[in-house]
Design a protein around this motif. Structure first.
Motif, PDB file in Angstrom:
ATOM      1  N   TYR A 330      21.482  41.301  42.241  1.00  0.00           N
ATOM      2  CA  TYR A 330      21.024  40.258  43.158  1.00  0.00           C
ATOM      3  C   TYR A 330      21.026  38.894  42.493  1.00  0.00           C
ATOM      4  CZ  TYR A 330      19.100  44.217  45.767  1.00  0.00           C
ATOM      5  OH  TYR A 330      18.940  45.392  46.441  1.00  0.00           O
ATOM      6  N   ALA A 335      17.191  36.575  46.202  1.00  0.00           N
ATOM      7  CA  ALA A 335      16.318  37.745  46.345  1.00  0.00           C
ATOM      8  C   ALA A 335      14.863  37.290  46.506  1.00  0.00           C
ATOM      9  CB  ALA A 335      16.465  38.660  45.138  1.00  0.00           C
ATOM     10  N   LEU A 339      14.119  38.711  50.074  1.00  0.00           N
ATOM     11  CA  LEU A 339      13.718  40.123  50.014  1.00  0.00           C
ATOM     12  C   LEU A 339      12.189  40.194  49.938  1.00  0.00           C
ATOM     13  CD1 LEU A 339      16.503  41.775  47.799  1.00  0.00           C
ATOM     14  CD2 LEU A 339      16.373  41.508  50.286  1.00  0.00           C
ATOM     15  N   LEU A 347      13.942  46.335  58.032  1.00  0.00           N
ATOM     16  CA  LEU A 347      15.016  46.892  57.203  1.00  0.00           C
ATOM     17  C   LEU A 347      15.054  48.416  57.285  1.00  0.00           C
ATOM     18  CD1 LEU A 347      15.384  44.914  53.822  1.00  0.00           C
ATOM     19  CD2 LEU A 347      16.877  44.898  55.836  1.00  0.00           C
ATOM     20  N   PRO A 385      18.676  39.062  54.380  1.00  0.00           N
ATOM     21  CA  PRO A 385      18.276  40.212  53.559  1.00  0.00           C
ATOM     22  C   PRO A 385      19.363  41.292  53.487  1.00  0.00           C
ATOM     23  CG  PRO A 385      16.475  39.540  54.972  1.00  0.00           C
ATOM     24  CD  PRO A 385      17.652  38.721  55.380  1.00  0.00           C
ATOM     25  N   ILE A 386      20.056  41.533  54.600  1.00  0.00           N
ATOM     26  CA  ILE A 386      21.117  42.556  54.562  1.00  0.00           C
ATOM     27  C   ILE A 386      22.263  42.098  53.661  1.00  0.00           C
ATOM     28  CG2 ILE A 386      22.864  43.770  55.932  1.00  0.00           C
ATOM     29  CD1 ILE A 386      20.926  43.728  58.284  1.00  0.00           C
ATOM     30  N   ALA A 389      21.252  42.532  50.156  1.00  0.00           N
ATOM     31  CA  ALA A 389      21.228  43.964  49.831  1.00  0.00           C
ATOM     32  C   ALA A 389      22.644  44.484  49.557  1.00  0.00           C
ATOM     33  CB  ALA A 389      20.603  44.745  50.985  1.00  0.00           C
ATOM     34  N   ARG A 414      22.697  50.876  49.778  1.00  0.00           N
ATOM     35  CA  ARG A 414      22.370  49.539  49.268  1.00  0.00           C
ATOM     36  C   ARG A 414      21.150  48.968  49.982  1.00  0.00           C
ATOM     37  NH1 ARG A 414      28.316  46.678  48.067  1.00  0.00           N
ATOM     38  NH2 ARG A 414      28.965  48.296  46.592  1.00  0.00           N
ATOM     39  N   ILE A 415      21.063  49.218  51.281  1.00  0.00           N
ATOM     40  CA  ILE A 415      19.890  48.686  51.989  1.00  0.00           C
ATOM     41  C   ILE A 415      18.632  49.460  51.565  1.00  0.00           C
ATOM     42  CG2 ILE A 415      18.867  48.153  54.239  1.00  0.00           C
ATOM     43  CD1 ILE A 415      21.734  47.835  55.301  1.00  0.00           C
ATOM     44  N   GLU A 416      18.797  50.736  51.332  1.00  0.00           N
ATOM     45  CA  GLU A 416      17.644  51.514  50.834  1.00  0.00           C
ATOM     46  C   GLU A 416      17.205  51.010  49.457  1.00  0.00           C
ATOM     47  OE1 GLU A 416      19.024  55.559  51.366  1.00  0.00           O
ATOM     48  OE2 GLU A 416      17.896  55.758  53.249  1.00  0.00           O
ATOM     49  N   ALA A 418      17.473  47.983  48.433  1.00  0.00           N
ATOM     50  CA  ALA A 418      16.779  46.714  48.642  1.00  0.00           C
ATOM     51  C   ALA A 418      15.344  46.962  49.104  1.00  0.00           C
ATOM     52  CB  ALA A 418      17.543  45.861  49.660  1.00  0.00           C
ATOM     53  N   TYR A 421      13.420  47.805  46.147  1.00  0.00           N
ATOM     54  CA  TYR A 421      13.211  46.573  45.366  1.00  0.00           C
ATOM     55  C   TYR A 421      12.034  45.771  45.940  1.00  0.00           C
ATOM     56  CZ  TYR A 421      14.126  41.857  43.576  1.00  0.00           C
ATOM     57  OH  TYR A 421      14.004  40.611  43.000  1.00  0.00           O
TER      58      TYR A 421
END
Ligand code: GLU
Length: 427
Positions: A330, A335, A339, A347, A385-386, A389, A414-416, A418, A421
């Protein structure tokens, strides 16, 4: 027949100003069906180096400014210069002083330089001195060697930087002493840095090969440079052939031009957009390990999605490497900004919706829209955010266009990641 030359001294690399001089001389020769010669002015043994010469040749080769005839090395012609100096001495037009040979200047009248760019420039007779033509170490001075070489290789148009304009008075005197024809002179205004002073190292990279490394194309660099001091109507973008066909001496501006890296980037982008996808694909695969692992369709889709936002091939390479890497890093500022805890719940729903979605752009858009509706938020709230991610940063094509380039499972992963995170980094 028109004959031009480029005569760099190998005491440094090939820099932007030199390239522009070489380009104009090359274009004029090609436009006129003439010849373009390359001469290495290596009479100053101490300042010249083989390394510098090779780097200049490499630069010329990359740019495609190919020369006709053999390269002339002044260091191999010392005997010729000595013989010519002796001729002048015998004719009473030169003499020895303290081991050096001086030219006996004719101070009876002013010298007029007729220049294609600067018009008639008059140099006062009393500015003319008995200048040295051969040093005591047996080497010719620049003034002497340039006049002899230009004559002996039949140069019709002397094109060089305007820092040599005043020197030309001396050259004309020598030409008259030898009874050489006076060639046409085309002195090119200096290129300035953005602050208006003469372009130099402190304005950034000067070695032309640096631009190659940075992912500029040679055609775009030449296009940028041809317009830096020359114009044809208001055309900005030229192919090499268009430059050759259109180049003329009347279009050269007298005013100095400023080097503008942003304009160069823009010109490069125009050339990039004019490049066939199949060629871009080859360029990308030659530079990016990530691209080598992609199937052809994905690569072409990637190129189409990203080329509008790339200035150079390196931009495309780094986007490709980021997007298709195994590990997303990131951009920290992005981020930190996007995020955040409040986006966790949307999300999570994005993950569910994407898992269920069919994998095409339209279904992806629909899935994301349904999450926004459910949470009563605008698309902007989940878009960035996506993006972070999935790509690590906030710069990418539209979300559906970006996501479709990747496998469904990878996007979900990848979204998971994020989401994890956010959980770890907010409390
Ligand atoms: N060696 C000279 C220079 O690099 C060449 C000048 C000329 O073209 O006459 O400035």
């Amino acid at each position: 027949m028109v004959k031009t030359r480029f005569a760099p001294s190998p005491s440094g690399y090939l820099h932007i100003g030199g390239v522009r001089t070489a380009l104009y001389a090359w274009l004029y020769a090609r436009n006129q069906g003439g010849k373009f010669l390359l001469r290495i002015e290596d009479t100053d043994i101490e300042r010249s180096s083989e390394e510098s010469k090779l780097s200049i040749l490499e630069g010329m080769k990359w740019l495609g400014l190919e020369h006709d005839e053999e390269i002339i090395h002044q260091s191999e012609r010392f005997e010729v210069y000595k013989a010519r100096a002796d001729e002048l001495i015998s004719a009473g037009k030169a003499y020895e002083s303290e081991g050096a040979i001086r030219f006996k200047s004719d101070r009876s009248s002013n010298v007029i330089i007729s220049d294609h760019v600067f018009g008639d420039v008059e140099v006062n007779a009393d500015e003319l001195d008995d200048f040295i033509i051969m040093r005591s170490n047996g080497a010719p001075t620049y003034h002497f060697a340039v006049v002899i070489d230009d004559f002996e290789s039949g140069i019709t148009h002397v094109m060089r930087g305007d820092d040599h304009l005043k020197n030309t008075a001396r050259h004309i005197q020598l030409m008259k002493a030898f009874d050489y024809p006076i060639p046409d002179f085309v002195h090119l205004p200096m290129i300035l840095g953005p602050d208006g002073s003469r372009l130099s190292k402190r304005h950034g990279a000067m070695n032309v090969l640096h631009y190659k490394e940075e992912g500029f194309s040679s055609e775009a660099l030449l296009n940028y440079l041809v317009r830096l001091g020359w114009s044809k109507g208001d055309q900005e973008i030229f192919s090499i052939q268009e430059m050759i066909d259109g180049f003329d001496l009347v279009g050269i501006n007298k005013a100095s031009a400023k080097f503008d890296i942003e304009k160069l980037r823009w010109v490069n982008q125009q050339h990039l957009l004019n490049t066939d996808d199949s060629e871009l694909k080859m360029m990308l695969e030659a530079r990016s390990d990530a691209a080598k692992g992609l199937n052809d369709e994905v690569t072409i889709n990637f190129i189409n999605a990203y080329k509008n936002r790339a200035n150079t091939i390196n931009d495309l390479v780094s986007s490709c490497d980021n997007l298709f890497s195994d590990e997303i890093k990131y951009d920290q500022a992005s981020a930190d900004k996007f995020l955040k805890k409040e986006i966790l719940s949307p999300l999570k729903d994005v993950v569910d919706a994407l898992k269920r979605s069919e994998w095409n752009q339209e279904s992806i858009s629909e899935a994301l829209k349904s999450v926004c509706e459910k949470h009563e938020i605008g698309f902007g709230k989940i878009g960035q955010p996506i993006r972070i991610a999935v790509t690590g940063g906030t710069q990418s094509p539209s979300i559906d266009q970006t996501l479709i380039l990747l496998d469904q499972l990878i996007v979900v992963d990848r979204i998971e990641a994020a989401i994890e995170y956010i959980v770890e980094n907010s409390n």
